[in-house]
Write a protein that holds these residues in place. Structure first.
Motif, PDB file in Angstrom:
ATOM      1  N   GLY A 115      51.549  41.254  -3.550  1.00  0.00           N
ATOM      2  CA  GLY A 115      51.270  41.489  -2.129  1.00  0.00           C
ATOM      3  C   GLY A 115      51.862  40.433  -1.228  1.00  0.00           C
ATOM      4  N   GLY A 116      52.652  39.515  -1.813  1.00  0.00           N
ATOM      5  CA  GLY A 116      53.288  38.473  -1.006  1.00  0.00           C
ATOM      6  C   GLY A 116      52.326  37.335  -0.705  1.00  0.00           C
ATOM      7  N   ILE A 117      52.865  36.256  -0.174  1.00  0.00           N
ATOM      8  CA  ILE A 117      52.032  35.115   0.231  1.00  0.00           C
ATOM      9  C   ILE A 117      52.575  34.630   1.577  1.00  0.00           C
ATOM     10  CG2 ILE A 117      53.293  33.771  -1.545  1.00  0.00           C
ATOM     11  CD1 ILE A 117      50.965  31.750  -1.452  1.00  0.00           C
ATOM     12  N   ALA A 118      51.707  34.608   2.571  1.00  0.00           N
ATOM     13  CA  ALA A 118      52.164  34.407   3.950  1.00  0.00           C
ATOM     14  C   ALA A 118      52.936  33.103   4.121  1.00  0.00           C
ATOM     15  CB  ALA A 118      50.977  34.427   4.904  1.00  0.00           C
ATOM     16  N   GLY A 119      54.111  33.210   4.700  1.00  0.00           N
ATOM     17  CA  GLY A 119      54.891  32.008   5.002  1.00  0.00           C
ATOM     18  C   GLY A 119      55.836  31.588   3.894  1.00  0.00           C
ATOM     19  N   PHE A 120      55.948  32.394   2.834  1.00  0.00           N
ATOM     20  CA  PHE A 120      56.855  32.055   1.721  1.00  0.00           C
ATOM     21  C   PHE A 120      57.784  33.235   1.452  1.00  0.00           C
ATOM     22  CE2 PHE A 120      53.108  29.459   1.261  1.00  0.00           C
ATOM     23  CZ  PHE A 120      53.631  28.190   1.008  1.00  0.00           C
ATOM     24  N   TRP A 121      59.066  32.928   1.298  1.00  0.00           N
ATOM     25  CA  TRP A 121      60.085  33.962   1.137  1.00  0.00           C
ATOM     26  C   TRP A 121      61.027  33.602   0.004  1.00  0.00           C
ATOM     27  CZ3 TRP A 121      59.466  38.259   4.006  1.00  0.00           C
ATOM     28  CH2 TRP A 121      58.620  38.154   5.121  1.00  0.00           C
ATOM     29  N   ASP A 122      61.545  34.631  -0.672  1.00  0.00           N
ATOM     30  CA  ASP A 122      62.542  34.402  -1.718  1.00  0.00           C
ATOM     31  C   ASP A 122      63.894  34.937  -1.247  1.00  0.00           C
ATOM     32  OD1 ASP A 122      60.532  33.352  -3.248  1.00  0.00           O
ATOM     33  OD2 ASP A 122      60.349  35.074  -4.588  1.00  0.00           O
ATOM     34  N   TYR A 123      64.934  34.216  -1.617  1.00  0.00           N
ATOM     35  CA  TYR A 123      66.296  34.657  -1.313  1.00  0.00           C
ATOM     36  C   TYR A 123      66.862  35.351  -2.540  1.00  0.00           C
ATOM     37  CZ  TYR A 123      66.238  32.095   3.039  1.00  0.00           C
ATOM     38  OH  TYR A 123      65.935  31.672   4.312  1.00  0.00           O
ATOM     39  N   GLY A 124      67.343  36.586  -2.351  1.00  0.00           N
ATOM     40  CA  GLY A 124      67.927  37.337  -3.460  1.00  0.00           C
ATOM     41  C   GLY A 124      69.385  36.971  -3.687  1.00  0.00           C
ATOM     42  N   PRO A 125      70.064  37.729  -4.560  1.00  0.00           N
ATOM     43  CA  PRO A 125      71.450  37.399  -4.936  1.00  0.00           C
ATOM     44  C   PRO A 125      72.399  37.242  -3.730  1.00  0.00           C
ATOM     45  CG  PRO A 125      70.591  39.143  -6.330  1.00  0.00           C
ATOM     46  CD  PRO A 125      69.541  38.895  -5.291  1.00  0.00           C
ATOM     47  N   LEU A 126      72.240  38.030  -2.700  1.00  0.00           N
ATOM     48  CA  LEU A 126      73.133  37.875  -1.542  1.00  0.00           C
ATOM     49  C   LEU A 126      72.632  36.797  -0.592  1.00  0.00           C
ATOM     50  CD1 LEU A 126      74.010  41.591  -0.724  1.00  0.00           C
ATOM     51  CD2 LEU A 126      75.344  39.923  -2.000  1.00  0.00           C
ATOM     52  N   GLY A 127      71.312  36.703  -0.446  1.00  0.00           N
ATOM     53  CA  GLY A 127      70.722  35.700   0.440  1.00  0.00           C
ATOM     54  C   GLY A 127      71.066  34.287  -0.002  1.00  0.00           C
ATOM     55  N   VAL A 128      71.015  34.054  -1.305  1.00  0.00           N
ATOM     56  CA  VAL A 128      71.290  32.696  -1.789  1.00  0.00           C
ATOM     57  C   VAL A 128      72.752  32.332  -1.540  1.00  0.00           C
ATOM     58  CG1 VAL A 128      71.708  33.355  -4.222  1.00  0.00           C
ATOM     59  CG2 VAL A 128      70.983  31.055  -3.683  1.00  0.00           C
ATOM     60  N   GLU A 129      73.655  33.306  -1.665  1.00  0.00           N
ATOM     61  CA  GLU A 129      75.079  33.030  -1.392  1.00  0.00           C
ATOM     62  C   GLU A 129      75.270  32.694   0.092  1.00  0.00           C
ATOM     63  OE1 GLU A 129      77.633  32.834  -3.467  1.00  0.00           O
ATOM     64  OE2 GLU A 129      76.675  33.573  -5.287  1.00  0.00           O
ATOM     65  N   LEU A 130      74.625  33.484   0.953  1.00  0.00           N
ATOM     66  CA  LEU A 130      74.761  33.264   2.399  1.00  0.00           C
ATOM     67  C   LEU A 130      74.224  31.881   2.785  1.00  0.00           C
ATOM     68  CD1 LEU A 130      75.370  34.434   5.253  1.00  0.00           C
ATOM     69  CD2 LEU A 130      73.062  35.400   5.250  1.00  0.00           C
ATOM     70  N   LYS A 131      73.029  31.571   2.293  1.00  0.00           N
ATOM     71  CA  LYS A 131      72.435  30.272   2.647  1.00  0.00           C
ATOM     72  C   LYS A 131      73.236  29.110   2.039  1.00  0.00           C
ATOM     73  CE  LYS A 131      67.996  28.735   1.752  1.00  0.00           C
ATOM     74  NZ  LYS A 131      66.643  28.265   2.046  1.00  0.00           N
ATOM     75  N   ASN A 132      73.707  29.283   0.802  1.00  0.00           N
ATOM     76  CA  ASN A 132      74.535  28.224   0.199  1.00  0.00           C
ATOM     77  C   ASN A 132      75.821  28.007   0.991  1.00  0.00           C
ATOM     78  OD1 ASN A 132      72.804  27.548  -1.851  1.00  0.00           O
ATOM     79  ND2 ASN A 132      73.837  28.746  -3.428  1.00  0.00           N
ATOM     80  N   ASN A 133      76.419  29.098   1.468  1.00  0.00           N
ATOM     81  CA  ASN A 133      77.646  28.950   2.271  1.00  0.00           C
ATOM     82  C   ASN A 133      77.363  28.193   3.568  1.00  0.00           C
ATOM     83  OD1 ASN A 133      79.078  30.343   0.338  1.00  0.00           O
ATOM     84  ND2 ASN A 133      79.006  32.303   1.414  1.00  0.00           N
ATOM     85  N   LEU A 134      76.205  28.490   4.170  1.00  0.00           N
ATOM     86  CA  LEU A 134      75.816  27.790   5.398  1.00  0.00           C
ATOM     87  C   LEU A 134      75.604  26.299   5.113  1.00  0.00           C
ATOM     88  CD1 LEU A 134      74.770  27.705   8.354  1.00  0.00           C
ATOM     89  CD2 LEU A 134      72.503  28.295   7.450  1.00  0.00           C
ATOM     90  N   LYS A 135      74.893  26.016   4.023  1.00  0.00           N
ATOM     91  CA  LYS A 135      74.630  24.609   3.684  1.00  0.00           C
ATOM     92  C   LYS A 135      75.938  23.872   3.398  1.00  0.00           C
ATOM     93  CE  LYS A 135      71.214  25.485   0.625  1.00  0.00           C
ATOM     94  NZ  LYS A 135      70.168  25.164  -0.349  1.00  0.00           N
TER      95      LYS A 135
END
Ligand code: ATP
Length: 458
Positions: free
Chosen positions: A44-64
Protein backbone atom coordinates in the motif's frame (compact mmCIF):
# COMPACT_ATOMS: atom_id res chain seq x y z
CA UNK A 1 10.79 24.42 5.18
CA UNK A 2 7.36 23.79 3.88
CA UNK A 3 4.95 26.51 2.99
CA UNK A 4 1.70 24.68 2.47
CA UNK A 5 -0.35 27.65 1.45
CA UNK A 6 1.79 28.16 -1.65
CA UNK A 7 1.77 24.41 -2.41
CA UNK A 8 -1.98 24.26 -2.88
CA UNK A 9 -3.26 23.92 -6.45
CA UNK A 10 -5.00 27.29 -6.30
CA UNK A 11 -2.92 29.03 -8.95
CA UNK A 12 -3.88 31.72 -11.44
CA UNK A 13 -5.54 30.52 -14.64
CA UNK A 14 -2.80 32.01 -16.75
CA UNK A 15 -0.20 29.94 -14.96
CA UNK A 16 -2.22 26.76 -15.28
CA UNK A 17 -2.61 27.34 -18.99
CA UNK A 18 1.12 27.60 -19.33
CA UNK A 19 1.56 24.29 -17.60
CA UNK A 20 -1.68 22.38 -18.00
CA UNK A 21 -0.33 18.86 -17.35
CA UNK A 22 -2.40 17.01 -14.78
CA UNK A 23 -0.22 15.44 -12.11
CA UNK A 24 -2.29 12.20 -12.22
CA UNK A 25 -1.34 11.76 -15.89
CA UNK A 26 2.33 12.07 -15.07
CA UNK A 27 2.13 9.90 -11.96
CA UNK A 28 0.50 7.07 -13.90
CA UNK A 29 2.93 7.34 -16.82
CA UNK A 30 5.81 7.23 -14.33
CA UNK A 31 4.47 4.05 -12.71
CA UNK A 32 3.47 2.35 -15.96
CA UNK A 33 6.79 2.98 -17.70
CA UNK A 34 9.05 2.41 -14.71
CA UNK A 35 10.26 5.90 -13.89
CA UNK A 36 9.00 6.28 -10.32
CA UNK A 37 6.46 4.34 -8.25
CA UNK A 38 5.47 4.16 -4.57
CA UNK A 39 7.97 2.45 -2.30
CA UNK A 40 6.67 -0.85 -0.82
CA UNK A 41 3.78 -0.61 -3.26
CA UNK A 42 2.48 -4.13 -2.56
CA UNK A 43 1.90 -3.09 1.06
CA UNK A 44 0.00 0.00 0.00
CA UNK A 45 3.04 2.27 -0.17
CA UNK A 46 4.58 4.37 2.60
CA UNK A 47 3.95 8.10 2.58
CA UNK A 48 6.90 10.20 1.49
CA UNK A 49 9.01 7.34 0.07
CA UNK A 50 9.42 6.56 -3.63
CA UNK A 51 11.34 4.04 -5.71
CA UNK A 52 12.98 4.79 -9.03
CA UNK A 53 12.48 2.11 -11.68
CA UNK A 54 14.79 1.13 -14.56
CA UNK A 55 14.16 4.36 -16.49
CA UNK A 56 13.92 6.63 -13.45
CA UNK A 57 17.31 5.58 -12.14
CA UNK A 58 18.91 6.30 -15.54
CA UNK A 59 17.29 9.75 -15.69
CA UNK A 60 18.31 10.67 -12.15
CA UNK A 61 21.84 9.29 -12.63
CA UNK A 62 22.22 11.37 -15.79
CA UNK A 63 21.10 14.46 -13.87
CA UNK A 64 23.54 13.74 -11.04
CA UNK A 65 26.39 13.14 -13.51
CA UNK A 66 25.61 16.43 -15.27
CA UNK A 67 25.62 18.32 -11.95
CA UNK A 68 28.90 16.68 -10.92
CA UNK A 69 30.51 17.49 -14.24
CA UNK A 70 29.46 21.14 -14.12
CA UNK A 71 30.09 21.74 -10.42
CA UNK A 72 33.19 19.61 -9.76
CA UNK A 73 34.97 18.25 -12.85
CA UNK A 74 34.91 21.43 -14.91
CA UNK A 75 36.15 23.68 -12.10
CA UNK A 76 39.53 24.02 -10.43
CA UNK A 77 38.00 25.68 -7.38
CA UNK A 78 35.49 22.99 -6.33
CA UNK A 79 36.27 19.47 -5.06
CA UNK A 80 33.89 16.63 -4.30
CA UNK A 81 33.33 14.35 -1.32
CA UNK A 82 30.95 11.57 -0.28
CA UNK A 83 30.33 11.60 3.46
CA UNK A 84 28.47 9.25 5.82
CA UNK A 85 24.73 9.72 6.29
CA UNK A 86 25.13 9.55 10.06
CA UNK A 87 27.34 12.12 11.77
CA UNK A 88 28.44 12.57 15.37
CA UNK A 89 25.28 13.71 17.23
CA UNK A 90 27.05 16.91 18.35
CA UNK A 91 26.99 17.96 14.69
CA UNK A 92 23.26 18.59 14.92
CA UNK A 93 23.60 20.57 18.12
CA UNK A 94 26.20 22.78 16.46
CA UNK A 95 24.11 23.17 13.31
CA UNK A 96 21.06 24.26 15.31
CA UNK A 97 18.90 21.36 14.12
CA UNK A 98 18.34 19.72 17.51
CA UNK A 99 16.98 22.97 18.86
CA UNK A 100 15.45 24.66 15.87
CA UNK A 101 14.59 22.30 13.01
CA UNK A 102 10.94 21.99 13.75
CA UNK A 103 7.42 22.86 12.69
CA UNK A 104 4.69 23.76 15.21
CA UNK A 105 2.16 20.88 15.07
CA UNK A 106 -1.34 20.23 16.37
CA UNK A 107 -2.82 16.74 16.93
CA UNK A 108 -6.53 16.01 16.59
CA UNK A 109 -7.51 13.52 19.30
CA UNK A 110 -10.76 12.72 17.46
CA UNK A 111 -9.36 11.63 14.10
CA UNK A 112 -5.85 10.91 15.43
CA UNK A 113 -4.17 12.95 12.72
CA UNK A 114 -1.45 15.54 12.99
CA UNK A 115 -1.43 18.89 11.19
CA UNK A 116 0.85 21.85 10.83
CA UNK A 117 -0.42 24.59 13.10
CA UNK A 118 -0.71 27.01 10.17
CA UNK A 119 -3.19 24.66 8.42
CA UNK A 120 -5.72 24.94 11.23
CA UNK A 121 -8.41 27.57 11.04
CA UNK A 122 -9.93 28.41 14.41
CA UNK A 123 -10.67 25.34 16.55
CA UNK A 124 -11.59 23.06 13.70
CA UNK A 125 -9.66 20.02 12.51
CA UNK A 126 -9.12 20.27 8.70
CA UNK A 127 -10.33 16.67 8.31
CA UNK A 128 -13.55 17.11 10.28
CA UNK A 129 -16.74 16.37 8.33
CA UNK A 130 -18.70 19.56 7.74
CA UNK A 131 -21.51 18.42 10.02
CA UNK A 132 -19.26 17.78 12.98
CA UNK A 133 -19.62 20.48 15.61
CA UNK A 134 -16.51 22.51 16.27
CA UNK A 135 -16.73 21.46 19.92
CA UNK A 136 -16.31 17.81 18.85
CA UNK A 137 -12.90 18.56 17.43
CA UNK A 138 -10.41 17.80 20.15
CA UNK A 139 -7.20 19.57 19.22
CA UNK A 140 -4.04 19.62 21.30
CA UNK A 141 -2.00 22.74 21.93
CA UNK A 142 0.53 23.45 19.20
CA UNK A 143 3.83 21.67 19.89
CA UNK A 144 7.22 21.80 18.23
CA UNK A 145 7.83 18.70 16.17
CA UNK A 146 11.41 17.98 15.18
CA UNK A 147 11.80 17.05 11.54
CA UNK A 148 14.95 14.96 12.00
CA UNK A 149 14.63 11.17 11.74
CA UNK A 150 16.12 9.50 14.76
CA UNK A 151 17.81 6.14 15.18
CA UNK A 152 19.70 4.28 17.91
CA UNK A 153 23.32 3.20 17.65
CA UNK A 154 24.73 0.36 19.75
CA UNK A 155 23.61 -3.13 20.71
CA UNK A 156 21.97 -2.72 24.11
CA UNK A 157 19.32 -0.28 25.24
CA UNK A 158 21.51 0.95 28.12
CA UNK A 159 24.47 1.80 25.99
CA UNK A 160 22.75 3.05 22.90
CA UNK A 161 23.14 6.60 21.66
CA UNK A 162 20.62 8.60 19.70
CA UNK A 163 21.81 9.49 16.23
CA UNK A 164 20.08 11.26 13.36
CA UNK A 165 19.73 10.57 9.67
CA UNK A 166 21.06 13.81 8.17
CA UNK A 167 18.37 16.33 7.23
CA UNK A 168 20.82 18.02 4.82
CA UNK A 169 24.10 16.87 3.32
CA UNK A 170 26.18 19.98 3.99
CA UNK A 171 27.13 19.54 7.65
CA UNK A 172 29.81 16.95 6.88
CA UNK A 173 31.27 19.46 4.43
CA UNK A 174 31.68 21.94 7.29
CA UNK A 175 33.06 19.43 9.77
CA UNK A 176 35.45 18.07 7.11
CA UNK A 177 36.43 21.54 5.87
CA UNK A 178 39.97 21.56 7.27
CA UNK A 179 40.75 18.00 6.20
CA UNK A 180 39.49 18.54 2.65
CA UNK A 181 41.15 21.96 2.23
CA UNK A 182 44.53 20.63 3.33
CA UNK A 183 44.41 17.29 1.54
CA UNK A 184 43.19 18.83 -1.73
CA UNK A 185 45.69 21.73 -1.35
CA UNK A 186 42.93 24.30 -1.86
CA UNK A 187 42.98 27.91 -0.76
CA UNK A 188 39.98 30.12 0.00
CA UNK A 189 38.03 30.91 -2.18
CA UNK A 190 37.07 27.33 -3.03
CA UNK A 191 34.12 24.99 -2.69
CA UNK A 192 33.27 21.45 -1.54
CA UNK A 193 30.44 19.56 -3.22
CA UNK A 194 28.55 16.36 -2.64
CA UNK A 195 25.45 14.49 -3.70
CA UNK A 196 23.66 12.30 -1.19
CA UNK A 197 20.54 11.24 0.62
CA UNK A 198 18.84 13.45 3.17
CA UNK A 199 15.88 12.63 5.40
CA UNK A 200 13.16 14.81 6.88
CA UNK A 201 10.13 13.65 8.79
CA UNK A 202 7.84 15.85 6.69
CA UNK A 203 4.37 15.95 8.20
CA UNK A 204 2.52 16.30 4.94
CA UNK A 205 4.48 14.57 2.18
CA UNK A 206 2.68 15.49 -1.02
CA UNK A 207 2.74 16.34 -4.70
CA UNK A 208 4.35 13.08 -5.82
CA UNK A 209 8.09 13.20 -5.06
CA UNK A 210 8.09 16.97 -4.50
CA UNK A 211 7.90 16.70 -0.73
CA UNK A 212 9.37 13.36 0.31
CA UNK A 213 10.78 12.07 3.57
CA UNK A 214 13.82 10.54 1.91
CA UNK A 215 15.37 12.52 -0.93
CA UNK A 216 18.66 13.36 -2.54
CA UNK A 217 20.42 16.71 -2.45
CA UNK A 218 23.32 18.02 -4.49
CA UNK A 219 25.01 20.67 -2.38
CA UNK A 220 28.05 22.85 -2.83
CA UNK A 221 29.48 25.01 -0.05
CA UNK A 222 31.76 27.78 -1.30
CA UNK A 223 34.17 29.30 1.23
CA UNK A 224 35.32 32.88 0.67
CA UNK A 225 36.67 36.00 2.33
CA UNK A 226 33.93 38.13 4.02
CA UNK A 227 34.63 41.03 1.63
CA UNK A 228 33.80 38.83 -1.39
CA UNK A 229 30.68 37.01 -0.24
CA UNK A 230 28.14 39.23 -2.02
CA UNK A 231 30.00 38.87 -5.29
CA UNK A 232 30.16 35.09 -4.95
CA UNK A 233 26.48 34.94 -4.05
CA UNK A 234 25.60 36.68 -7.34
CA UNK A 235 28.03 34.51 -9.27
CA UNK A 236 26.54 31.27 -7.96
CA UNK A 237 22.98 32.40 -8.44
CA UNK A 238 23.69 33.05 -12.12
CA UNK A 239 25.60 29.79 -12.56
CA UNK A 240 22.82 27.80 -10.97
CA UNK A 241 20.00 29.39 -12.94
CA UNK A 242 21.94 28.73 -16.13
CA UNK A 243 22.35 25.08 -15.08
CA UNK A 244 18.58 24.57 -15.06
CA UNK A 245 18.27 26.20 -18.47
CA UNK A 246 21.01 23.91 -19.76
CA UNK A 247 18.94 20.93 -18.65
CA UNK A 248 16.63 21.90 -21.47
CA UNK A 249 13.95 23.39 -19.20
CA UNK A 250 12.12 26.20 -20.99
CA UNK A 251 12.92 29.63 -19.53
CA UNK A 252 9.23 30.44 -19.05
CA UNK A 253 9.07 27.64 -16.45
CA UNK A 254 11.96 29.01 -14.38
CA UNK A 255 12.36 32.06 -12.16
CA UNK A 256 14.37 33.20 -9.16
CA UNK A 257 12.79 34.54 -6.01
CA UNK A 258 14.65 36.30 -3.19
CA UNK A 259 13.58 35.43 0.35
CA UNK A 260 12.02 38.18 2.42
CA UNK A 261 13.94 38.84 5.65
CA UNK A 262 11.28 37.09 7.80
CA UNK A 263 11.58 33.94 5.64
CA UNK A 264 15.31 33.50 6.15
CA UNK A 265 16.57 30.40 7.99
CA UNK A 266 18.34 31.04 11.29
CA UNK A 267 21.78 30.78 9.67
CA UNK A 268 21.12 32.75 6.49
CA UNK A 269 22.10 36.33 5.67
CA UNK A 270 20.52 36.22 2.21
CA UNK A 271 18.75 33.57 0.17
CA UNK A 272 17.27 33.26 -3.27
CA UNK A 273 15.35 30.29 -4.63
CA UNK A 274 15.31 28.91 -8.13
CA UNK A 275 11.66 28.06 -8.74
CA UNK A 276 9.96 25.88 -11.35
CA UNK A 277 6.36 26.16 -12.51
CA UNK A 278 4.88 22.80 -11.45
CA UNK A 279 1.24 21.96 -12.22
CA UNK A 280 0.66 22.81 -8.53
CA UNK A 281 2.31 26.23 -8.84
CA UNK A 282 5.70 27.93 -8.63
CA UNK A 283 7.88 25.97 -6.20
CA UNK A 284 11.49 25.89 -5.05
CA UNK A 285 13.80 23.38 -6.67
CA UNK A 286 17.05 24.97 -5.50
CA UNK A 287 18.16 27.39 -2.81
CA UNK A 288 21.22 29.65 -3.02
CA UNK A 289 22.11 30.84 0.48
CA UNK A 290 24.58 33.19 2.05
CA UNK A 291 25.20 31.31 5.31
CA UNK A 292 27.76 33.81 6.62
CA UNK A 293 30.30 32.29 9.01
CA UNK A 294 27.57 30.61 11.07
CA UNK A 295 28.55 27.01 10.28
CA UNK A 296 32.32 27.18 10.67
CA UNK A 297 32.01 29.33 13.80
CA UNK A 298 29.52 26.95 15.41
CA UNK A 299 31.57 23.85 14.60
CA UNK A 300 34.66 25.57 16.01
CA UNK A 301 32.72 26.32 19.18
CA UNK A 302 31.22 22.82 19.57
CA UNK A 303 34.26 20.77 18.55
CA UNK A 304 36.94 23.00 20.05
CA UNK A 305 38.83 22.71 16.72
CA UNK A 306 39.89 25.95 15.05
CA UNK A 307 38.48 26.23 11.51
CA UNK A 308 39.69 29.74 10.63
CA UNK A 309 42.23 30.21 7.82
CA UNK A 310 45.19 32.53 7.27
CA UNK A 311 45.80 34.58 4.17
CA UNK A 312 49.42 33.76 3.39
CA UNK A 313 50.20 37.15 1.89
CA UNK A 314 48.54 39.48 4.35
CA UNK A 315 48.69 37.07 7.34
CA UNK A 316 45.10 38.02 8.06
CA UNK A 317 43.28 35.31 9.99
CA UNK A 318 39.56 34.95 9.33
CA UNK A 319 36.65 32.53 9.40
CA UNK A 320 35.47 32.05 5.80
CA UNK A 321 31.96 32.97 4.75
CA UNK A 322 29.86 30.31 3.05
CA UNK A 323 27.76 30.60 -0.07
CA UNK A 324 25.67 27.46 -0.50
CA UNK A 325 23.91 26.07 -3.55
CA UNK A 326 21.48 23.32 -2.62
CA UNK A 327 19.38 21.54 -5.21
CA UNK A 328 17.06 18.57 -4.79
CA UNK A 329 17.77 15.81 -7.28
CA UNK A 330 14.27 14.38 -6.89
CA UNK A 331 12.55 17.73 -7.27
CA UNK A 332 14.66 18.50 -10.33
CA UNK A 333 13.91 15.05 -11.78
CA UNK A 334 10.23 15.82 -11.24
CA UNK A 335 10.67 19.19 -12.96
CA UNK A 336 12.37 17.42 -15.88
CA UNK A 337 9.47 15.00 -16.17
CA UNK A 338 6.89 17.81 -16.04
CA UNK A 339 8.81 19.94 -18.55
CA UNK A 340 9.37 17.02 -20.92
CA UNK A 341 5.77 15.77 -21.15
CA UNK A 342 3.79 16.69 -24.25
CA UNK A 343 0.97 15.28 -26.32
CA UNK A 344 0.94 15.78 -30.08
CA UNK A 345 -1.72 15.16 -32.63
CA UNK A 346 -0.39 13.31 -35.67
CA UNK A 347 -1.51 13.65 -39.30
CA UNK A 348 -3.42 10.38 -39.07
CA UNK A 349 -5.48 11.75 -36.18
CA UNK A 350 -3.69 9.67 -33.52
CA UNK A 351 -2.10 11.27 -30.50
CA UNK A 352 1.44 10.55 -29.43
CA UNK A 353 2.89 11.18 -26.00
CA UNK A 354 6.48 12.40 -26.10
CA UNK A 355 8.89 12.92 -23.25
CA UNK A 356 11.09 15.58 -24.82
CA UNK A 357 14.14 15.13 -22.57
CA UNK A 358 17.40 16.77 -23.50
CA UNK A 359 19.35 13.93 -25.20
CA UNK A 360 22.07 14.13 -22.55
CA UNK A 361 19.47 13.32 -19.86
CA UNK A 362 17.29 10.82 -21.71
CA UNK A 363 17.31 7.44 -19.93
CA UNK A 364 17.72 5.51 -23.20
CA UNK A 365 19.78 7.15 -25.94
CA UNK A 366 18.89 4.84 -28.81
CA UNK A 367 16.57 1.90 -29.42
CA UNK A 368 17.47 -0.80 -31.92
CA UNK A 369 14.40 -2.02 -33.76
CA UNK A 370 14.78 -4.85 -36.31
CA UNK A 371 11.95 -4.68 -38.82
CA UNK A 372 11.39 -8.40 -38.40
CA UNK A 373 12.38 -10.98 -35.80
CA UNK A 374 14.34 -12.70 -38.58
CA UNK A 375 16.76 -9.76 -38.49
CA UNK A 376 17.49 -10.04 -34.80
CA UNK A 377 21.04 -11.33 -35.15
CA UNK A 378 22.62 -8.39 -37.04
CA UNK A 379 20.45 -5.93 -35.04
CA UNK A 380 21.74 -7.39 -31.76
CA UNK A 381 25.29 -6.94 -33.08
CA UNK A 382 24.66 -3.20 -33.49
CA UNK A 383 23.25 -2.98 -29.97
CA UNK A 384 26.27 -4.82 -28.58
CA UNK A 385 28.63 -2.33 -30.16
CA UNK A 386 26.67 0.80 -29.20
CA UNK A 387 25.98 -0.17 -25.60
CA UNK A 388 29.68 0.10 -24.82
CA UNK A 389 29.18 3.84 -25.20
CA UNK A 390 25.66 4.68 -24.01
CA UNK A 391 22.40 3.16 -22.84
CA UNK A 392 20.76 1.31 -25.73
CA UNK A 393 17.57 -0.72 -25.69
CA UNK A 394 16.32 -3.38 -28.06
CA UNK A 395 12.72 -4.03 -29.08
CA UNK A 396 11.41 -6.46 -31.67
CA UNK A 397 7.83 -6.81 -30.41
CA UNK A 398 4.88 -5.34 -32.31
CA UNK A 399 4.62 -3.23 -35.45
CA UNK A 400 7.19 -0.54 -36.03
CA UNK A 401 4.76 2.35 -35.45
CA UNK A 402 3.87 1.05 -32.01
CA UNK A 403 7.53 0.55 -31.18
CA UNK A 404 8.27 4.17 -32.12
CA UNK A 405 5.40 5.31 -29.85
CA UNK A 406 6.81 3.29 -26.95
CA UNK A 407 10.19 4.97 -27.34
CA UNK A 408 8.62 8.44 -27.71
CA UNK A 409 6.79 7.91 -24.46
CA UNK A 410 10.02 7.34 -22.55
CA UNK A 411 11.92 10.07 -24.39
CA UNK A 412 14.41 8.02 -26.45
CA UNK A 413 16.01 10.52 -28.87
CA UNK A 414 16.87 7.99 -31.62
CA UNK A 415 15.32 4.85 -33.03
CA UNK A 416 17.54 2.74 -35.26
CA UNK A 417 15.71 0.42 -37.66
CA UNK A 418 17.47 -2.51 -39.23
CA UNK A 419 15.50 -3.58 -42.31
CA UNK A 420 15.71 -6.04 -45.21
CA UNK A 421 17.99 -3.70 -47.20
CA UNK A 422 20.46 -3.20 -44.36
CA UNK A 423 22.52 -6.30 -45.10
CA UNK A 424 22.86 -5.16 -48.73
CA UNK A 425 23.58 -1.44 -48.35
CA UNK A 426 25.25 -1.53 -44.91
CA UNK A 427 22.86 1.19 -43.68
CA UNK A 428 20.13 1.57 -41.07
CA UNK A 429 17.32 4.12 -40.74
CA UNK A 430 17.73 6.59 -37.88
CA UNK A 431 14.52 8.30 -36.75
CA UNK A 432 14.74 11.40 -34.59
CA UNK A 433 12.18 11.67 -31.78
CA UNK A 434 11.02 15.30 -32.04
CA UNK A 435 10.97 15.90 -35.80
CA UNK A 436 10.25 12.24 -36.63
CA UNK A 437 12.63 12.75 -39.56
CA UNK A 438 14.28 9.63 -40.86
CA UNK A 439 17.64 9.29 -42.56
CA UNK A 440 19.78 6.46 -43.87
CA UNK A 441 23.05 6.16 -41.97
CA UNK A 442 25.96 3.80 -42.63
CA UNK A 443 26.33 1.21 -39.87
CA UNK A 444 30.08 1.90 -39.83
CA UNK A 445 29.54 5.54 -38.92
CA UNK A 446 26.50 5.01 -36.69
CA UNK A 447 28.24 5.48 -33.37
CA UNK A 448 29.86 8.77 -34.40
CA UNK A 449 26.61 9.96 -35.97
CA UNK A 450 24.65 9.33 -32.75
CA UNK A 451 27.35 10.55 -30.35
CA UNK A 452 27.61 13.89 -32.13
CA UNK A 453 23.88 14.43 -31.93
CA UNK A 454 23.63 13.30 -28.31
CA UNK A 455 26.31 15.75 -27.27
CA UNK A 456 24.87 18.75 -29.09
CA UNK A 457 24.16 21.49 -26.59
CA UNK A 458 25.36 19.60 -23.50
P1 ATP B 1 10.86 23.58 1.33
O1 ATP B 1 10.63 25.01 1.77
O2 ATP B 1 10.19 23.27 0.05
O3 ATP B 1 10.58 22.57 2.40
P2 ATP B 1 13.58 24.00 2.06
O4 ATP B 1 13.71 25.47 1.88
O5 ATP B 1 13.41 23.45 3.43
O6 ATP B 1 12.42 23.44 1.08
P3 ATP B 1 16.30 23.46 1.70
O7 ATP B 1 16.52 23.11 3.11
O8 ATP B 1 16.81 24.76 1.19
O9 ATP B 1 14.76 23.30 1.36
O10 ATP B 1 16.83 22.26 0.80
C1 ATP B 1 17.41 22.46 -0.47
C2 ATP B 1 16.72 21.65 -1.54
O11 ATP B 1 16.49 20.31 -1.10
C3 ATP B 1 15.33 22.17 -1.90
O12 ATP B 1 15.41 23.20 -2.85
C4 ATP B 1 14.69 20.93 -2.49
O13 ATP B 1 15.01 20.77 -3.86
C5 ATP B 1 15.30 19.80 -1.69
N1 ATP B 1 14.35 19.37 -0.65
C6 ATP B 1 14.18 19.90 0.58
N2 ATP B 1 13.21 19.26 1.26
C7 ATP B 1 12.76 18.27 0.41
C8 ATP B 1 11.75 17.26 0.52
N3 ATP B 1 11.04 17.11 1.63
N4 ATP B 1 11.55 16.45 -0.53
C9 ATP B 1 12.27 16.59 -1.67
N5 ATP B 1 13.23 17.51 -1.83
C10 ATP B 1 13.48 18.36 -0.81
Amino acid sequence: MSDDASESPAQGDAERERNPLAMETLVSLCAARGFIYPSSEIYGGIAGFWDYGPLGVELKNNLKAFWWRRMVRERDDVVGIDSAIISHPRTWEASGHVEGFSDPMVDCRTCKRRFRADQIEGERCPEAPKKRAVTDCDLTESREFNLMLRTELGASVDESTTAYLRPETCQAIFSGFKRVRESARQKVPFGIAQIGKAFRNEITPRNFTFRSREFEQAEMEFFCHPSESEEWFQHWLEVRLQFHKDLGIDESLLRTRPHASDELAHYARAAEDVEFLFPFGWQEIEGVHDRGDWDLSRHTEYSGKELAVTNEQTKERFTPMVIETSVGMDRTTLALLVAAYREEELDNGETRVVMGFHPALAPIKAAILPLSKKLSEPAREIQKELRKHFNVSYDEAGNIGRRYRRQDEVGTPFCVTYDFDSAEDGCVTVRERDSMNQERVAIDGLRTHLTERLEEGS
